[in-house]
Every structure is written in C-alpha cells, then in structure tokens.
Enzyme design. Structure first.
Site, PDB file in Angstrom:
ATOM      1  N   LEU A   7       2.924 -37.363 -34.192  1.00 35.25           N
ATOM      2  CA  LEU A   7       3.225 -36.482 -33.405  1.00 35.25           C
ATOM      3  C   LEU A   7       4.796 -36.565 -32.749  1.00 35.25           C
ATOM      4  O   LEU A   7       5.101 -35.420 -32.073  1.00 35.25           O
ATOM      5  CB  LEU A   7       2.126 -36.261 -32.307  1.00 35.25           C
ATOM      6  CG  LEU A   7       0.826 -35.769 -32.926  1.00 35.25           C
ATOM      7  CD1 LEU A   7      -0.259 -35.985 -31.832  1.00 35.25           C
ATOM      8  CD2 LEU A   7       0.594 -34.455 -33.516  1.00 35.25           C
ATOM      9  N   GLY A  64       8.628 -42.780 -29.335  1.00 36.64           N
ATOM     10  CA  GLY A  64       9.467 -43.360 -28.053  1.00 36.64           C
ATOM     11  C   GLY A  64       9.694 -44.709 -28.193  1.00 36.64           C
ATOM     12  O   GLY A  64       9.448 -45.164 -29.414  1.00 36.64           O
ATOM     13  N   PHE A 104       8.251 -47.247 -27.038  1.00 38.64           N
ATOM     14  CA  PHE A 104       6.917 -47.909 -27.115  1.00 38.64           C
ATOM     15  C   PHE A 104       6.435 -48.180 -28.542  1.00 38.64           C
ATOM     16  O   PHE A 104       5.798 -49.083 -28.731  1.00 38.64           O
ATOM     17  CB  PHE A 104       5.827 -47.220 -26.004  1.00 38.64           C
ATOM     18  CG  PHE A 104       5.740 -45.838 -26.688  1.00 38.64           C
ATOM     19  CD1 PHE A 104       4.892 -45.619 -27.544  1.00 38.64           C
ATOM     20  CD2 PHE A 104       6.631 -44.819 -25.902  1.00 38.64           C
ATOM     21  CE1 PHE A 104       4.855 -44.229 -27.921  1.00 38.64           C
ATOM     22  CE2 PHE A 104       6.284 -43.601 -26.445  1.00 38.64           C
ATOM     23  CZ  PHE A 104       5.517 -43.183 -27.414  1.00 38.64           C
ATOM     24  N   LYS A 162      -1.330 -42.903 -28.837  1.00 35.11           N
ATOM     25  CA  LYS A 162       0.084 -43.369 -28.481  1.00 35.11           C
ATOM     26  C   LYS A 162      -0.185 -44.916 -28.942  1.00 35.11           C
ATOM     27  O   LYS A 162      -0.906 -45.870 -28.308  1.00 35.11           O
ATOM     28  CB  LYS A 162       0.171 -43.755 -26.914  1.00 35.11           C
ATOM     29  CG  LYS A 162       1.726 -43.761 -26.853  1.00 35.11           C
ATOM     30  CD  LYS A 162       1.864 -43.607 -25.227  1.00 35.11           C
ATOM     31  CE  LYS A 162       3.196 -42.428 -24.900  1.00 35.11           C
ATOM     32  NZ  LYS A 162       3.430 -42.342 -23.433  1.00 35.11           N
ATOM     33  N   ASP A 210       8.846 -38.564 -14.029  1.00 32.94           N
ATOM     34  CA  ASP A 210       9.702 -38.166 -15.354  1.00 32.94           C
ATOM     35  C   ASP A 210       9.340 -36.750 -15.477  1.00 32.94           C
ATOM     36  O   ASP A 210       9.170 -36.223 -16.726  1.00 32.94           O
ATOM     37  CB  ASP A 210       9.166 -39.144 -16.101  1.00 32.94           C
ATOM     38  CG  ASP A 210      10.300 -39.203 -17.479  1.00 32.94           C
ATOM     39  OD1 ASP A 210      11.151 -38.401 -17.228  1.00 32.94           O
ATOM     40  OD2 ASP A 210       9.829 -39.661 -18.450  1.00 32.94           O
TER      41      ASP A 210
HETATM   42  P1  AMP Z   1       5.619 -39.740 -24.593  1.00 34.14           P
HETATM   43  O1  AMP Z   1       6.211 -40.833 -25.021  1.00 34.14           O
HETATM   44  O2  AMP Z   1       4.609 -39.672 -23.958  1.00 34.14           O
HETATM   45  O3  AMP Z   1       6.594 -38.644 -24.185  1.00 34.14           O
HETATM   46  O4  AMP Z   1       5.217 -38.915 -26.108  1.00 34.14           O
HETATM   47  C1  AMP Z   1       6.286 -38.686 -26.983  1.00 34.14           C
HETATM   48  C2  AMP Z   1       5.884 -37.645 -27.956  1.00 34.14           C
HETATM   49  O5  AMP Z   1       4.657 -37.809 -28.473  1.00 34.14           O
HETATM   50  C3  AMP Z   1       5.849 -36.396 -27.052  1.00 34.14           C
HETATM   51  O6  AMP Z   1       7.171 -35.691 -26.951  1.00 34.14           O
HETATM   52  C4  AMP Z   1       4.769 -35.469 -27.726  1.00 34.14           C
HETATM   53  O7  AMP Z   1       5.815 -34.574 -28.977  1.00 34.14           O
HETATM   54  C5  AMP Z   1       4.091 -36.489 -28.499  1.00 34.14           C
HETATM   55  N1  AMP Z   1       2.630 -36.548 -27.901  1.00 34.14           N
HETATM   56  C6  AMP Z   1       2.490 -37.137 -26.887  1.00 34.14           C
HETATM   57  N2  AMP Z   1       1.214 -37.253 -26.171  1.00 34.14           N
HETATM   58  C7  AMP Z   1       0.925 -36.089 -26.805  1.00 34.14           C
HETATM   59  C8  AMP Z   1      -0.426 -35.426 -26.646  1.00 34.14           C
HETATM   60  N3  AMP Z   1      -1.429 -35.707 -25.706  1.00 34.14           N
HETATM   61  N4  AMP Z   1      -0.617 -34.322 -27.648  1.00 34.14           N
HETATM   62  C9  AMP Z   1       0.318 -34.101 -28.504  1.00 34.14           C
HETATM   63  N5  AMP Z   1       1.423 -34.766 -28.618  1.00 34.14           N
HETATM   64  C10 AMP Z   1       1.577 -35.862 -27.775  1.00 34.14           C
END
Ligand code: AMP
Length: 613
Positions: free
Chosen positions: A338, A341, A343, A367, A459
């Site tokens: 999806l 990042g 991590f 994640k 953020d």
């Molecule tokens: P983050 O590092 O938490 O910003 O996650 C990176 C990317 O993963 C986000 O920009 C979304 O595209 C995807 N993502 C993160 N969390 C979710 C979620 N709960 N549902 C769907 N997509 C997610």
C-alpha cells in the site's frame, strides 16, 4: 451542536416569544422596516420574521422546506434565512415595506435556545443509535456531529420506520391486541399504517384503547386533526410525548414492535426509500446513502462513515485494550504493497478475529519493519504503537495490534482509498468543495480529540490523512507523535530530525516546541493542500526559505476554488504567535459551522427547488 444556519446572524434572537420580539423592537426604536428574526416554535427549522411598520408589529412565519430552502408562506424560496432577509431588504415581496434596519441582539445576550434544539439533538442521537446499531456514546456523538445535516434529511423521511413504536401495516384490532398485552398504563401507544400513506396512533387510556388519525396533508405535513403540523411522524410523536395536544394524555410507554434487534441496522431498502422520496418530490438529494463505496460514483452517492466497519469503536470490550499482541496465525498477509517509508513497507492483509467466521475477518494494513537490527527504527515503531494503542476515535486510524514474527508488524485498520493529497489529485472532477469541507471537518474532529487527550501529532499533513472512502477521513502516521504530561503545555524536542518544515509552526523551528497549537498550524497547511486538490505547499521554496517567508509576514495565497471562509480559517491557523492562534476546539467549531451552513443550502449549479406544494 447546531445546524441552525441563522445562528451567526446578529439580528437572530433564537427562541423568543412574540411578545419578547415586540419588546425588543420597541427598545430598539420602532422605525419602519426595523426587523428581527426568531425561531418558530411550531415547526422544526422554521423562523418568524418580526417587522415594525407604521407603529405596528407584523410577524411572518418562514418555513424550511425539505430541500433546504426557506420561504415566507406563498413567497419565493431562498437558500438560507440570511439570503431571504437580504432579498427582503431590496424587495418587499408582499411585506408592507422592505427590511431596513436589523434589530440586533445585545452583545452579551446569546441566541436563546428553543425546545426543539435539544429535542432535535436527542432525535438525531436516537436515530443514529438505532440505524447503525452504535452503542458507545462517543461513537454516536462523532456520527451525529460529522453528519448532522445529512442525517436530518434521512431522518425526515425514514425515522419512524426504525422506531420501536412503529408497527407498520397492522389492523386496528391487532393494534388493540398488542396494546392490551402486558401492563395497560395510560399513554402506552403505537403507530400503525392506515389508508394510503397515512398513519394511525393507538393509545391506552383508562384501560381503553383510543385511535387517532394522523393527517398527512398535501403540503407533506403530519398532524393530529386540528393540531400542530410537523414535517415527520417522528417529530409529531416526540411532541405528543411532551404535550397531550388534544389527546386523552401525553404519549407514554412505547408499545414495542419487538423487532428492533432485527431491523436496527440500516437496510439498503430504507436508504433507497429515503432517496426515492426525495426524488419523488422533485427535491435535490443532498443526503448521500446508497449501496457500496465506490470511487467512481458521483459525490452524492457515497456511504456514510457509519456504514463502514472502521467507524465503530473497536474497543467495546475493555479486555480488547489489553490485547496488544496479535498471533501470527491470525494474520494473512497479501503481496499488495500500500505504501512505503524509511521503516519498511505497508502491506494489505486480513486479520482473523474469530475462527471460521467470515464476519471475524477484518481488512487491515500491516506496517512491516524492514530491518529489525536497527534498534532505532524498532523503538520508533514501538513508540508509534504505544501512542496509537491509547487512541480510539472514528477519525483516527486504529491500531489493532502488534505482531512479532518474521518481522515486527504494526497492524492497523485499513483506509483503502489512500492518502488525501493523492486521492484529491486524481479525483478532482468527482470531489466537490462540500466534500472537502466534510473531510477536513472530520480531520478537525480527530485533532480535537487528540488535543483533549493531550497528544501532539507533529506530522499532520494531507499525506497522513488516509481515506476509507471519499466521505470518510482518518488521521494516520503517529511516528513523531508524543503524549504530553498532564501539566505540560508543549513537548520540547532535544534534537532535530528529518522534520516536515513546511508544515511546522514558527515555534517548532525556532524553539523546538511542539503543542496542539503547532498542530493547528499544520492543520492550516493540510487545509491548503486539500482545498488546492493535493497541491504542494510553498512550491519552489525550501524549508529555510519558507521560514524567512513567514517571518516576513507572508502566507500562502488562497487556492483558486477555496471558499473565502475556509481561507480565513487557514490564515487564523497561521497566526505567528501560538498564544494568539485558535485551538482545535475553536477550529473544529468553525469548520462545523461552515460545513453545516453549506449543507443547508442548495449547492452551486443546483436550482433552488420550489417549496412543497
Ligand atoms: P506511513 O509511513 O504510516 O505514512 O505509511 C506509508 C503509506 O502506507 C501511506 O502513505 C499509505 O499509502 C499506506 N498506509 C499506511 N497506513 C495505511 C492504512 N491504515 N490503510 C491504508 N494504507 C495505509
């Protein structure tokens, strides 16, 4: 909470009596054309215009029609009470003179609340509870606040069907049989269908059952013969619970149809029935409720947030809060990525909460930590999990648990329509300004919750607002978030990091101080991104240049299609000194007031339909 579009008008006095209105007019010097607006005590959403002319007082009821327009009986409809008064200040349209001078409320006098203000709120709450089977007070509250304008319209046409006292198509004898079963207390009642679209009210009094016809007039109003008229049967029943209004006594105990459990969930047919009624009457349907969430559908046809599994508080059972860890065999991980990042990556998956039960399968986003050997990254993810675990709000992505297996995995509810900025970039033609206001209002509700719980997000940006669908937003990414101590006003970062400078308030950059007020600044930037359909803030500038730009008193310009009121709010969020900046309580209040005001009006391009004939 108020969806009253007159609430901000200085000449609106709320629920004052005719006599009080006349006294106000006298006190304000009775010149011809002096006027005030007050709440109509007999119809929901209606007003009365009180006017002075030739030393006499004239009172004109203003009706609110189901399509959201307002008119003095028999006159031209207008999209709001302010527009109606503005029009009457130019043309008398049947009045003895034009409106010339507003009789303003004294500065220290609040708008007087009416009987129906709290009644309407209770009705909305009850409707939401029954329709979506919500139990937690907090879930109900969030649903009501975020969708009051749409709910009022759905409620107007379908509410009685969801009530325990509504027995549908049963005969008079069957009604009596049901009322005689069990205790025969005075006022025990039920409502049943009568001939062709009308209803009957059956009520116990003195061990007898009395039957009353509920008139359904051509105007669409319901009433007990000779009584006050209401837009819906439900409102009539609520009223009769308070006043006998010609009946033997007030309505009391509800004779239950015994089917509430089965019918408590909204059914498609209910919603379509509501849509049908609106269309049948030739009204513009602003309430949006149909079959399935689909990004290709028009802006008017999405599910309400409460129709999505992610709306309800997932922690009904306090034991759930303790279940921090998830077993690997409960998780099915998809190859679909999806997002990603520093991590690692976020993958699609399914969480099995109960064995062999389709209902116990929740779509999740997982994640997955890339390199666990980097203890720093692992610590960061654990901290994020700890923060998320403490949060439970419909407009915040919920964490469902952590799983330690081939990698460390943070399991969250799924927001399948992805980040707000990307969604808006690729759906410009289908998302209306009203839709953006609705989503940003939800974000402000989530942020208000964080502020109340003393968390700072640090953020907030459109990339970190994820969408469940076009109608439902959730705040995500708590990687930088901090819980403040009970007595702390801010978090002081000891070191800097990879900071999103363009979203940061001056005090974050200069003094490393983070608070809910600095989140408010970021909210302003997020609003700017949203109203520019996913535009990039401070394009062509780097972080340092942005700081100088802001210090020089500059701010980003209003995005081309952004409503002026929303830009004014952004500018308030970008107040340089945090002491003078609004907090989220105020920001949410402003977002809500604006959102309700535009929902109450026909949208641009829509004809203001004629009132019900
Ligand atoms: P983050 O590092 O938490 O910003 O996650 C990176 C990317 O993963 C986000 O920009 C979304 O595209 C995807 N993502 C993160 N969390 C979710 C979620 N709960 N549902 C769907 N997509 C997610």
């Amino acid at each position: 909470m108020s969806t009253d579009p007159a609430i901000e008008l200085p000449y609106y006095h709320g629920s004052i009596t005719r006599r009080d209105a006349e006294r106000e007019l006298v006190l304000a010097d009775s010149v011809d054309g002096l006027f005030l607006l007050r709440q109509c005590m007999r119809s929901l959403g209606g007003y009365v215009l009180s006017l002075t002319y030739e030393e006499k007082f004239h009172h004109y009821p203003i009706e609110k029609h189901l399509n959201g327009t307002y008119s003095i009986v028999g006159s031209k409809p207008h999209c709001g009470p302010a527009e109606l008064c503005e029009f009457l200040s130019r043309e008398p349209d049947g009045l003895p003179c034009t409106l010339k001078k507003p009789c303003q409320r004294a500065a220290d006098t609040p708008v007087k609340k009416g009987l129906f203000d709290s009644l309407r709120e209770n009705m909305l709450r009850e409707y939401v509870k029954q329709t979506w089977n919500l139990e937690e007070a907090e879930d109900i509250e969030q649903a009501v606040i975020s969708h009051a304008p749409q709910l009022e319209k759905l409620m107007a046409t379908t509410a009685h069907e969801k009530m325990a006292w509504y027995h549908g198509k049963i005969s008079r004898q069957e009604g009596e049989r049901r009322l005689y079963a069990g205790a025969k207390t005075d006022g025990k009642f039920l409502v049943r269908d009568s001939e062709a679209g009308t209803f009957a009210l059956s009520m116990v009094y003195g061990k007898m059952v009395y039957h009353y016809r509920i008139n359904h007039e051509k105007s669409g109003k319901y009433s007990i013969p000779e009584g006050t008229k209401f837009d819906t049967v439900w409102q009539l029943v609520q009223y009769l619970k308070m006043k006998p209004a010609g009946l033997m006594t007030n309505l009391g105990e509800e004779c239950s149809n015994g089917m509430m459990a089965a019918s408590s969930k909204t059914t498609i047919s209910h919603l379509h029935f509501a849509c049908f009624l609106w269309e049948y009457h030739g009204f513009v349907l602003l309430a949006s409720a149909t079959l399935k969430p689909s990004m290709s559908q028009s802006a008017d046809s999405q599910l309400l947030p409460m129709d999505c599994s992610g709306f309800v508080n997932t922690y009904h059972d306090p034991k759930d809060l303790k279940k921090f860890f998830i077993n690997r065999d409960q998780l099915v991980m998809d190859e679909v990525e999806l997002g990603s990042g520093n991590f690692g990556c976020v993958k699609k998956g399914v969480l099995k909460t109960t064995e062999d039960d389709e209902k116990g399968q929740i779509d999740v986003a997982i994640k997955v930590l890339k390199n666990e050997n980097e203890s720093l990254v692992k610590d960061e993810m654990m901290r994020e999990a700890e923060i998320m675990h403490q949060l439970s709000n419909a407009f915040i992505v919920r964490m469902l648990g952590l799983c330690q297996a081939e990698s460390l995995m943070l399991v969250m509810e799924m927001a399948s329509a992805g980040p707000l900025n990307k969604f808006l970039q690729s759906n410009k033609s289908t998302v209306s300004m009203e839709g953006i206001v609705r989503l940003m209002h939800q974000v402000s509700m989530g942020m208000k919750y964080l502020e109340e719980k003393n968390f700072v997000h640090r953020d907030l940006a459109a990339r970190n607002v994820l969408l469940v669908n076009q109608n439902f937003a959730k705040i995500s990414d708590f990687g930088l978030s901090k819980a403040l101590g009970a007595d702390d006003k801010y978090y002081k970062a000891r070191t800097t990091g990879k900071w999103p400078l363009k979203w940061y308030a001056p005090e974050c950059i200069s003094f490393h101080k983070f608070s809910s007020k600095s989140d408010v600044w970021s909210f302003g930037v997020t609003m700017w991104e949203a109203f520019s359909y996913g535009g990039k803030p401070y394009r062509k500038m780097n972080g340092i240049q942005v700081c100088e730009y802001l210090k020089g008193g500059n701010r980003m310009e209003c995005p081309s299609q952004c409503p002026e009121q929303m830009y004014m709010l952004m500018m308030k969020c970008w107040t340089y000194k945090h002491e003078d900046r609004p907090d989220f309580k105020q920001v949410e209040g402003s977002m809500r007031a604006y959102y309700y005001s535009i929902c109450n009006k026909p949208q641009p391009g829509e004809e203001a339909a004629e009132p019900i004939k």
